[in-house]
Design an enzyme around this catalytic site. Structure first.
Site: not given
Ligand code: DLZ
Length: 158
Positions: A57, A81, A86, A89, A114
């Site tokens: 993305s 997507a 964890e 990011h 978008f």
């Protein structure tokens, strides 16, 4: 009575670009399928739709910008997507991409849609890619068509 500006038809020569991320391809392929099917349902031929795959993305805005700059397209749909992991990011990607997509649309005076999922879990993404919360790729295509028609009408007014 106020003058309500009614959307026009989509021009028959209109071309649409779709930029779609390879990352989480099991999800993004479904978004792409949904977007393409919706455009087809509205009379847009395959030859009028160009699809460009990008790695993730994060790479969507640069390619969307290049496509918008060609002047060939009436709309650029951005599909991806992003799923929380964890680390933070996802937040960096979501913030960067959403702002950039908005800016490209304003810079080129073009609907740049978008259609990037910003999910906490894979399950949420599955639900939004043809599952029980619909297909956000299809919704993105619907919005693109609506905006193209609306901009046509606004151009006719001026
Ligand atoms: C690196 C990365 C991560 C961790 N997660 C996603 C994601 O959920 N969805 C997505 O579209 N892309 C992800 N990426 C890849 C970045 O978008 C980008 O391709 C890399 O950081 C290289 O610039």
């Amino acid at each position: 009575m106020p003058n309500i500006i009614q959307p026009c038809d989509v021009p028959s020569v209109a071309r649409f670009a779709i930029v779609v991320a390879e990352w989480n391809r099991n999800i993004t392929q479904k978004l792409l399928d949904g977007a393409a099917a919706t455009l087809t349902e509205h009379g847009i031929a395959d030859e009028q739709i160009d699809v460009v795959w990008v790695p993730g993305s994060w790479e969507i805005p640069l390619v969307a910008q290049q496509l918008a700059a060609t002047g060939k397209y009436v709309a650029v749909l951005c599909l991806g997507a992003v799923i929380r992991g964890e680390t933070t990011h996802d937040e960096h990607i979501n913030r960067g991409v959403s702002l950039a997509v908005m800016e490209i649309g304003l810079e080129f005076e073009l609907p740049v849609l978008f259609g990037v999922l910003t999910c906490n879990t894979l399950e949420q993404a599955i639900h939004r890619a043809g599952g029980n919360v619909g297909n956000k790729g299809s919704e993105c295509a619907e919005a693109a068509l609506q905006m193209v028609r609306l901009l046509e009408a606004l151009n006719d007014e001026s």
